[in-house]
Design an enzyme around this catalytic site. Sequence first.
Site, PDB file in Angstrom:
ATOM      1  N   HIS A  70     -10.550   1.030   1.123  1.00 45.97           N
ATOM      2  CA  HIS A  70      -9.711   2.127   1.536  1.00 45.97           C
ATOM      3  C   HIS A  70     -10.718   3.569   1.392  1.00 45.97           C
ATOM      4  O   HIS A  70     -10.885   3.886   2.804  1.00 45.97           O
ATOM      5  CB  HIS A  70      -8.788   2.749   0.749  1.00 45.97           C
ATOM      6  N   HIS A  84      -8.890  -3.913  -2.845  1.00 47.49           N
ATOM      7  CA  HIS A  84      -8.079  -3.276  -1.888  1.00 47.49           C
ATOM      8  C   HIS A  84      -8.691  -1.584  -1.617  1.00 47.49           C
ATOM      9  O   HIS A  84      -9.150  -1.117  -0.813  1.00 47.49           O
ATOM     10  CB  HIS A  84      -7.000  -3.097  -1.937  1.00 47.49           C
ATOM     11  N   GLU A  85      -8.827  -1.120  -3.145  1.00 50.46           N
ATOM     12  CA  GLU A  85      -8.828   0.007  -2.986  1.00 50.46           C
ATOM     13  C   GLU A  85     -10.403   0.443  -2.583  1.00 50.46           C
ATOM     14  O   GLU A  85     -10.389   1.764  -1.706  1.00 50.46           O
ATOM     15  CB  GLU A  85      -9.181   0.888  -4.146  1.00 50.46           C
ATOM     16  N   CYS A 109       1.064  -1.218  -0.129  1.00 50.84           N
ATOM     17  CA  CYS A 109       0.505   0.154   0.050  1.00 50.84           C
ATOM     18  C   CYS A 109       1.012   0.785  -0.102  1.00 50.84           C
ATOM     19  O   CYS A 109       1.713   1.958   0.298  1.00 50.84           O
ATOM     20  CB  CYS A 109      -0.407   0.118   1.043  1.00 50.84           C
TER      21      CYS A 109
END
Length: 173
Positions: A147, A143-144, A101
């Site tokens: 966020h 993953h994004e 990251c």
Amino acid sequence: MTEIKEIAQLGNPILRDRANLVKNVTDKSIQSLIDSLMATAASANGVGIAAPQISQSYRLFIVASRPNPRYPHAPEMEPTPTINPIIISHSDEIVKDWEGCLSIPGLRGLVPRYRAIAVEYTDRYGKVQQRELTDFVARIFQHELDHLDGILFCDRLESTRDLFTEQEYLKRL
């Protein structure tokens, strides 16, 4: 010229907050944010980046897989702005693979993620898109998306034994 932004680092509170919906996709400030995200990801050798990582609380990220020094085996794709994204469905199969990251430099982890997902998002032109993603690109999307919900890859590790320094990770390539 598009501005490359500073990337928020682990400990910055914005990385732990739920991001806000983008209401007007075609707004000039959102279009500028998209351009800054793409430039910042490219500059940092990222394969994805979310708006909270540049201190902007919007449900917006870029998926930009391409081979680079951080991910030498990444598949090539056009950078894709992804606005107000959701996962519609996912495979039963979960795969553990390496993630890093831009907000947590120097560390990599073996993170479990769905191997395949069906997603919906709005593109930068305001058009709703639906796609099926698999493997590495599905991993980037998940993953994004995390966020945008204040979740970091280290939160998804099954064990701290799955966390490595970048130096040790590179020995395993």
